[in-house]
Design a protein around this motif. Structure first.
Motif, mmCIF file in Angstrom:
data_model
loop_
_atom_site.group_PDB
_atom_site.id
_atom_site.type_symbol
_atom_site.label_atom_id
_atom_site.label_comp_id
_atom_site.label_asym_id
_atom_site.label_seq_id
_atom_site.Cartn_x
_atom_site.Cartn_y
_atom_site.Cartn_z
ATOM 1 N N GLN A 62 -98.912 -28.020 119.849
ATOM 2 C CA GLN A 62 -97.530 -28.087 120.305
ATOM 3 C C GLN A 62 -97.428 -28.607 121.736
ATOM 4 O OE1 GLN A 62 -95.693 -24.211 120.913
ATOM 5 N NE2 GLN A 62 -97.708 -23.225 120.972
ATOM 6 N N PHE A 63 -98.587 -28.789 122.377
ATOM 7 C CA PHE A 63 -98.571 -29.221 123.767
ATOM 8 C C PHE A 63 -99.084 -30.644 123.969
ATOM 9 C CE2 PHE A 63 -99.344 -24.582 123.810
ATOM 10 C CZ PHE A 63 -98.138 -24.190 124.376
ATOM 11 N N ARG A 64 -99.912 -31.152 123.044
ATOM 12 C CA ARG A 64 -100.532 -32.464 123.269
ATOM 13 C C ARG A 64 -100.527 -33.292 121.984
ATOM 14 N NH1 ARG A 64 -102.886 -31.956 128.224
ATOM 15 N NH2 ARG A 64 -103.969 -33.941 128.136
ATOM 16 N N TRP A 65 -100.562 -34.630 122.178
ATOM 17 C CA TRP A 65 -100.733 -35.538 121.057
ATOM 18 C C TRP A 65 -101.882 -36.486 121.361
ATOM 19 C CZ3 TRP A 65 -99.759 -40.948 121.237
ATOM 20 C CH2 TRP A 65 -99.140 -41.417 122.413
ATOM 21 N N ILE A 66 -102.460 -37.071 120.303
ATOM 22 C CA ILE A 66 -103.686 -37.867 120.441
ATOM 23 C C ILE A 66 -103.442 -39.311 120.014
ATOM 24 C CG2 ILE A 66 -106.058 -38.166 119.656
ATOM 25 C CD1 ILE A 66 -106.332 -35.270 119.250
ATOM 26 N N GLU A 99 -105.073 -40.676 134.630
ATOM 27 C CA GLU A 99 -104.977 -39.702 135.715
ATOM 28 C C GLU A 99 -103.521 -39.485 136.112
ATOM 29 O OE1 GLU A 99 -107.415 -41.551 138.611
ATOM 30 O OE2 GLU A 99 -109.296 -40.751 137.825
ATOM 31 N N LEU A 100 -102.757 -40.581 136.174
ATOM 32 C CA LEU A 100 -101.358 -40.490 136.566
ATOM 33 C C LEU A 100 -100.550 -39.697 135.535
ATOM 34 C CD1 LEU A 100 -99.245 -41.438 138.660
ATOM 35 C CD2 LEU A 100 -98.893 -43.470 137.248
ATOM 36 N N LEU A 101 -100.881 -39.850 134.254
ATOM 37 C CA LEU A 101 -100.137 -39.192 133.175
ATOM 38 C C LEU A 101 -100.720 -37.831 132.794
ATOM 39 C CD1 LEU A 101 -99.454 -42.207 130.774
ATOM 40 C CD2 LEU A 101 -97.984 -41.269 132.548
ATOM 41 N N LEU A 125 -115.324 -45.374 119.765
ATOM 42 C CA LEU A 125 -114.130 -44.577 119.488
ATOM 43 C C LEU A 125 -113.659 -43.978 120.809
ATOM 44 C CD1 LEU A 125 -112.047 -42.963 117.831
ATOM 45 C CD2 LEU A 125 -113.858 -41.270 117.393
ATOM 46 N N ILE A 126 -112.404 -44.219 121.151
ATOM 47 C CA ILE A 126 -111.817 -43.649 122.364
ATOM 48 C C ILE A 126 -110.601 -42.832 121.962
ATOM 49 C CG2 ILE A 126 -110.672 -44.154 124.560
ATOM 50 C CD1 ILE A 126 -112.381 -46.617 124.832
ATOM 51 N N ARG A 127 -110.580 -41.575 122.394
ATOM 52 C CA ARG A 127 -109.427 -40.701 122.166
ATOM 53 C C ARG A 127 -108.747 -40.418 123.496
ATOM 54 N NH1 ARG A 127 -113.514 -37.854 119.854
ATOM 55 N NH2 ARG A 127 -113.729 -37.915 117.589
ATOM 56 N N VAL A 128 -107.424 -40.496 123.498
ATOM 57 C CA VAL A 128 -106.643 -40.142 124.675
ATOM 58 C C VAL A 128 -105.682 -39.027 124.273
ATOM 59 C CG1 VAL A 128 -105.172 -40.965 126.541
ATOM 60 C CG2 VAL A 128 -106.764 -42.550 125.424
ATOM 61 N N ARG A 129 -105.704 -37.943 125.006
ATOM 62 C CA ARG A 129 -104.823 -36.805 124.733
ATOM 63 C C ARG A 129 -103.726 -36.757 125.791
ATOM 64 N NH1 ARG A 129 -109.971 -35.265 123.009
ATOM 65 N NH2 ARG A 129 -110.042 -33.960 121.133
ATOM 66 N N PHE A 130 -102.484 -36.932 125.358
ATOM 67 C CA PHE A 130 -101.334 -36.941 126.249
ATOM 68 C C PHE A 130 -100.554 -35.626 126.119
ATOM 69 C CE2 PHE A 130 -102.041 -41.380 125.056
ATOM 70 C CZ PHE A 130 -101.997 -42.033 126.297
ATOM 71 N N PRO A 131 -99.983 -35.140 127.224
ATOM 72 C CA PRO A 131 -99.036 -34.011 127.103
ATOM 73 C C PRO A 131 -97.803 -34.435 126.310
ATOM 74 C CG PRO A 131 -99.770 -34.287 129.373
ATOM 75 C CD PRO A 131 -100.227 -35.498 128.618
ATOM 76 N N ILE A 132 -97.277 -33.539 125.518
ATOM 77 C CA ILE A 132 -96.045 -33.838 124.779
ATOM 78 C C ILE A 132 -94.833 -33.741 125.674
ATOM 79 C CG2 ILE A 132 -94.523 -32.961 122.946
ATOM 80 C CD1 ILE A 132 -96.942 -32.372 121.288
ATOM 81 N N GLN A 133 -94.904 -32.897 126.709
ATOM 82 C CA GLN A 133 -93.815 -32.748 127.654
ATOM 83 C C GLN A 133 -94.384 -32.653 129.062
ATOM 84 O OE1 GLN A 133 -91.410 -29.395 126.477
ATOM 85 N NE2 GLN A 133 -90.167 -30.632 125.108
ATOM 86 N N TYR A 134 -93.551 -33.006 130.048
ATOM 87 C CA TYR A 134 -93.921 -32.902 131.449
ATOM 88 C C TYR A 134 -92.901 -32.017 132.152
ATOM 89 C CZ TYR A 134 -97.180 -36.775 130.761
ATOM 90 O OH TYR A 134 -98.206 -37.559 130.317
ATOM 91 N N ALA A 135 -93.400 -31.284 133.148
ATOM 92 C CA ALA A 135 -92.489 -30.431 133.918
ATOM 93 C C ALA A 135 -91.515 -31.297 134.705
ATOM 94 C CB ALA A 135 -93.286 -29.542 134.879
ATOM 95 N N ASN A 136 -90.278 -30.825 134.828
ATOM 96 C CA ASN A 136 -89.273 -31.571 135.589
ATOM 97 C C ASN A 136 -89.588 -31.521 137.074
ATOM 98 O OD1 ASN A 136 -87.834 -32.125 133.237
ATOM 99 N ND2 ASN A 136 -86.703 -30.187 133.350
#
Length: 421
Positions: free
Chosen positions: A321-325, A393-395, A410-421
């Protein structure tokens, strides 16, 4: 005369009982004195339990000693625990010492109150009591200072280690920049040399039509490559200068990645690569869509450049619920060992329980030529991957790499689904 020691013992025991009956008043008076001390800023923010931390145990030591009973707990150890508590509450050492000084003052006031109530108390009893209180405060100060000294040494050591890590990171960043500049300079010189040579030959009057066509084809191949390299250098310059900021909004990552895959199909066809995209029809996330696109574009372009007559698969999904790949896998020659190690060095998440490549060598050790600092990555590979790393790093995105010579990457990148305001 023989009754004097018994009389003194009884009076000392009476004093111990008196101090025990006055314990709540002692703690209250002590806090009042501390609250009126302008040098003590943290008292008002402490609850009663936090403020009196370990002090009742110290008062028990006084009472036991007045009754000539052995200490149940070392006052030095009690004071160490009190010092630890005050350290974690943000007290400076001088604030702790002021508190203990006020405790000493409060206890002496209680001895005077006892003497006023029991006028027949022997002066020797009061002298013994004064000495016991003085010794206890001395032990309390010693234990607290010892604990503070340990914490300060540990903090100084940690600060030195942090500074060393920062220095190592700065030195590593400088080395990486130097390597990127060598790669860029090499590629720019190569492209300009080819373009200059083709332009010179194209200008010769005795060229045949076939030769002119060949020279034009060389120019057409090298101009896009040169433009792409210059664009990468401009992107890198903006990142290094800190001019990139996040533009957070809600977007559909699945739609964005499908658009990227469709635009890359002509390059895939040129390389005889079967390019596919797999994932849910919609993946609504919050983030910087432009920078996610640039990360995916750089990784996909690099995968296509290193794969001929093979496959490249792009996939996306929720991880939690916090990250997507985002995952990009190819059947190319594999990343250079130095590039793979460097790329995942600072952005690698917890190790995967089961890697896709089942060899026990997902990343090979650097070769002698790689360690020498020569521009190993061809066609600006290092710049594109460096941009990916800085954007991750920025994201606040993590990244891990699996690669093996001849099997692909194979490269996996895990992004946050939401960012704090």
């Amino acid at each position: 005369m023989p009754n004097e020691p018994i009389s003194m013992g009884i009076q000392l025991s009476q004093l111990a009982t008196f101090l025990f009956s006055r314990r709540e008043a002692i703690l209250t008076n002590w806090r009042t004195i501390c609250e009126n001390d302008p040098s003590l800023f943290g008292v008002a923010g402490l609850t009663r339990e936090e403020f009196t931390d370990q002090i009742p145990a110290l008062l028990s030591v006084v009472e036991r000693r007045l009754r000539q009973e052995p200490d149940a707990t070392s006052p030095h150890q009690i004071a160490r625990e009190h010092g630890r508590h005050r350290w974690h509450k943000g007290y400076a050492l001088h604030e702790l010492l002021h508190e203990l000084s006020h405790l000493h003052e409060t206890l002496l006031g209680e001895l005077r109150t006892f003497w006023g109530k029991y006028v027949d108390v022997s002066p020797d009893v009061l002298m013994v009591a004064y000495q016991l209180v003085g010794t206890l405060i001395h032990e309390a100060i010693g234990g607290s200072i010892a604990r503070y000294d340990e914490f300060q040494k540990a903090e100084a050591t940690e600060r030195a280690l942090n500074l060393q890590r920062v220095l190592d990171n700065v030195n590593e960043l400088g080395r990486q920049r130097g390597a990127m500049l060598r790669v860029a300079s090499h590629d720019l010189r190569s492209s300009f040399s080819v373009i200059q040579g083709a332009a010179s030959l194209l200008d010769m009057p005795d060229n045949t039509e076939q030769e002119r066509t060949e020279m034009l084809q060389i120019l057409n191949r090298n101009f896009p490559r040169l433009a792409a390299l210059l664009t990468e250098l401009m992107d890198l310059a903006r990142l290094e200068a800190g001019h990139e900021s996040m533009q957070v909004k809600v977007f559909d990552a699945a739609d964005l990645l499908r658009s990227l895959i469709n635009s890359a199909q002509p390059l895939a066809a040129k390389q005889s690569v079967f390019l596919t995209g797999d994932g849910p029809a919609n993946l609504i996330v919050t983030g910087d869509a432009t920078k996610v696109f640039r990360i995916a574009q750089n990784l996909l372009t690099n995968a296509l450049k290193n794969t001929v007559d093979g496959q490249v698969s792009v996939s996306w999904s929720h991880e939690s619920q916090f990250r997507w790949i985002l995952s990009i896998q190819d059947t190319g020659s594999g990343l250079s060992s130095a590039a793979a190690n460097w790329l995942s060095e600072q952005l690698q998440p917890v190790a995967e329980a089961a890697a896709v490549f089942d060899e026990d060598l997902p990343i090979q050790p650097p070769t002698a030529s790689e360690l020498s600092g020569e521009p190993v990555p061809p066609d600006g590979e290092g710049i594109g991957l460096y941009i990916v790393k800085r954007l991750c790093e920025l994201l606040n995105a993590s990244l891990d790499v699996e690669t093996h010579a001849g099997s692909g990457t194979l490269i996996r990148v895990r992004f946050p689904i939401q960012y704090a305001n």
